[in-house]
Design an enzyme around this catalytic site. Structure first.
Site, PDB file in Angstrom:
ATOM      1  CG  PHE A   1      -0.325  10.030   1.293  1.00  0.00           C
ATOM      2  CD1 PHE A   1      -1.226   9.546   0.355  1.00  0.00           C
ATOM      3  CD2 PHE A   1       1.025   9.765   1.108  1.00  0.00           C
ATOM      4  CE1 PHE A   1      -0.807   8.814  -0.734  1.00  0.00           C
ATOM      5  CE2 PHE A   1       1.463   9.033   0.006  1.00  0.00           C
ATOM      6  CZ  PHE A   1       0.554   8.560  -0.914  1.00  0.00           C
ATOM      7  CD  GLN A   2       1.903   5.592   1.045  1.00  0.00           C
ATOM      8  OE1 GLN A   2       2.983   5.827   1.586  1.00  0.00           O
ATOM      9  NE2 GLN A   2       1.823   4.953  -0.119  1.00  0.00           N
TER      10      GLN A   2
ATOM     11  CD  GLU B   1       4.838  -3.564   0.406  1.00  0.00           C
ATOM     12  OE1 GLU B   1       5.155  -2.367   0.199  1.00  0.00           O
ATOM     13  OE2 GLU B   1       4.046  -4.195  -0.334  1.00  0.00           O
TER      14      GLU B   1
ATOM     15  CG  MET C   1      -7.151 -29.096  -0.169  1.00  0.00           C
ATOM     16  SD  MET C   1      -6.871 -30.892  -0.127  1.00  0.00           S
ATOM     17  CE  MET C   1      -5.116 -30.952   0.191  1.00  0.00           C
TER      18      MET C   1
ATOM     19  CE  LYS D   1       9.972  10.864   5.792  1.00  0.00           C
ATOM     20  NZ  LYS D   1       9.410  11.179   4.454  1.00  0.00           N
TER      21      LYS D   1
END
Length: 610
Positions: A156-157, A94, A520, A206
């Site tokens: 969940f999630q 993602e 760097m 959802k």
């Protein structure tokens, strides 16, 4: 059976799969005046789902391509993509989707769109969203969310996505109403590209995307209260014109807002007409052709010596579309200490936020520059000043030592690709030394050809950005080349996106400037931490050419300077993604360099000057 054992816990899947009220069987008798079958069919034909409304809204705004990853909570929206005109590019992570959308927006000028599911999908977008926010890039993020009756229950999630992203978005929305979700997405899109661009996010529960709603034409309008000032105040324009006319040592500082405001032509006309030197911030690279006489290059921590001298000694600074960040200014108290500052910006919050504006001009960059140009009746008498700036360019050239029998110099690699590609080639980078060598040694002649992570400094940005840039080029019907410069440490963070480039057969070239360090960090450790190179040595990285071949890309390894030309030619001519692992001089550093918080006019040209 105990009371606990007989209690059935309701799961998210139970709610998702349960019949809706319309689907549930009914024992009611049909009334005599019930709608006919044809009437019921007509009524059903006007219905759609919240997910379909989201897709319709994207199509209505002209979106062609989106980047994302499928998942449970966002699944209804993905299902609604079937049969749409939208092209979805499945990314490997993602974060890559967000960076690809960001780069798509930079190159195209239109908002890039990324999608992810709830929980980890949404949180994985955060780095890319934060990057877009820091750089004022137009991005629309669509995230799935658990059903509304589960929100707040640690389902969940589940993640409080709007709460997490509130500080790093221009606006975000929790779409709790299927009837309004299409307009919400349209508003998010409009807001992302209007005024000062930036990322917006719509969180999509959802149950909302699965619910039915009326099928109607979506809108794409900004909120009524959002009314950016495009036309500058006439008195402010007059003050700016008089200040510039009276200047003896004028300097134009172009910021990223010049490109985002499509003001590059107005900038060029102003500079050419009045023969005033121009410098850029790093996000503005390409806003003014760097091969023209008035160009003095980039200023800031790793800007040109001449540019940093010019900003230190100018008596009038005409700054357009810049937020004066610390990498640009160094110590604010020492920045342009002798200058009267004329600051043009569409966001009034940026005026005098970091650097005091003696002449503030709120307005669109192109509109304001055109108005000031029209208002000026004479050019400043600055011939001696221009000669001084030219002398500084001669005194502090961007050169480097490259013995023919020595190791590969990264600057030489950048120049070789610049020579081998067209003037409109797009350059993307990760973050680190390679980023600075790319911006210093490539001659940028057009806007929207430099794509990098500036304010956030997100390592791993380069490869997914190259994918987004190439998709933007494709959608525009162009054949611009895309070259990505990465460091070994930065490349390793998002190397999985190479699988996407191969799958999509994207003709991109990745040049890995491999010094086996987080370069760097190593440079700063050597300069400021007694050469204590803790956790910066990357000798354990894989063979990137072999890794590229494993993904299905072309892989090339370069160990000596005499191999550079052939490798550059082969990688550019290859029709598909190619990766060249350049084993560069591990001791090479980025100079000029202004120490953090230092004075721009006291830049170092070597480590012993720090």
């Amino acid at each position: 059976m105990s009371e606990h054992a007989s209690t059935r816990r309701v799961s998210q899947d139970d709610v998702d799969d349960a019949p809706t009220e319309d689907e549930a069987p009914s024992t009611d008798h049909v009334a005599d005046d019930a709608p006919t079958e044809q009437a019921r069919d007509d009524a059903q034909s006007t219905e759609t789902t919240g997910a379909a409304a989201v897709v319709d809204a994207l199509e209505a705004t002209g979106v062609e391509t989106l980047f994302g990853i499928q998942g449970g909570a966002i699944m209804p929206v993905y299902d609604a993509l079937t049969g749409s005109s939208l092209r979805h590019v499945t990314m490997a992570h993602e974060q890559g989707a967000a960076h690809a959308a960001d780069a798509y927006g930079i190159v195209s000028g239109d908002p890039g769109v990324c999608m992810a599911t709830s929980g980890p999908g949404a949180t994985n977008l955060v780095t890319g969203i934060a990057d877009a926010n820091m750089d004022s890039d137009p991005v629309v993020a669509l995230t799935g969310q658990v059903p509304t009756n589960f929100v707040g229950n640690d389902a969940f999630q589940e993640t409080d996505t709007t709460g997490v992203t509130a500080p790093i978005t221009k606006a975000n929305y929790f779409a709790g109403d299927a009837d309004a979700v299409g307009d919400t997405v349209g508003e998010a899109f409009a807001l992302a590209e209007t005024g000062r661009p930036g990322p917006t996010l719509v969180d999509l529960p959802k149950d909302v995307t699965q619910a039915t709603t009326e099928d109607r034409e979506p809108t794409a309008e900004t909120p009524q209260h959002y009314d950016p000032q495009y036309e500058p105040d006439e008195d402010a324009v007059a003050d700016a014109a008089r200040t510039l006319e009276d200047a003896e040592r004028p300097l134009v500082l172009a910021g990223g807002g010049v490109i985002k405001g499509e003001a590059s032509e107005e900038l060029r006309e102003f500079v050419t007409e009045h023969d005033i030197p121009v410098v850029t911030s790093m996000p503005a690279v390409g806003a003014f052709p760097e091969d023209e006489d008035c160009s003095v290059g980039m200023i800031g921590m790793h800007g040109t010596g001449a540019g940093n001298m010019a900003v230190t000694h100018c008596d009038t600074l005409f700054a357009v579309g810049t937020r004066f960040d610390d990498r640009l200014t160094g110590g604010v108290e020492t920045f342009a200490p002798e200058a009267t500052v004329v600051h043009v910006d569409i966001d009034p919050a940026e005026i005098s936020k970091n650097v005091y504006a003696d002449v503030p001009v709120v307005g669109d960059a192109a509109t304001a520059m055109e108005a000031i140009t029209d208002e000026m009746t004479t050019s400043p008498d600055a011939d001696e000043w221009c000669e001084q700036v030219t002398d500084w360019q001669d005194e502090y050239p961007m050169t480097y030592r490259a013995p023919t029998d020595g190791p590969v110099k990264p600057q030489f690699v950048v120049e070789a690709y610049d020579e081998a590609t067209d003037d409109d080639a797009v350059v993307t980078t990760g973050v680190g030394q390679h980023q600075m060598w790319a911006v210093q040694y490539w001659t940028f002649k057009q806007p929207r050809t430099w794509v990098s992570s500036h304010g956030l400094g997100a390592m791993g940005y380069g490869l997914p950005a190259a994918i987004g840039a190439k998709m933007a080029v494709r959608d525009a019907g162009d054949d611009q080349q895309v070259v990505c410069f990465e460091g070994d440490g930065s490349f390793l963070m998002t190397v999985q996106e190479l699988s996407v480039a191969v799958r999509e057969n994207l003709d991109i070239t990745v040049a890995v400037l491999n010094n086996e360090y987080i370069g760097m960090v190593r440079q700063w450790q050597d300069a400021f931490y007694d050469r204590n190179r803790v956790a910066s040595e990357y000798s354990w990285c894989p063979d990137f050419a072999t890794l590229a071949e494993a993904f299905g890309a072309k892989g090339i390894t370069v160990d000596s300077p005499d191999e550079v030309a052939d490798a550059v030619e082969a990688s550019v001519e290859y029709d598909g993604p190619s990766v060249v692992d350049f084993h560069i001089d591990p001791a090479e550093n980025v100079y000029p360099m202004v120490p953090s918080g230092g004075a721009n006019g006291k830049f170092a040209l070597s480590e012993d000057q720090l």
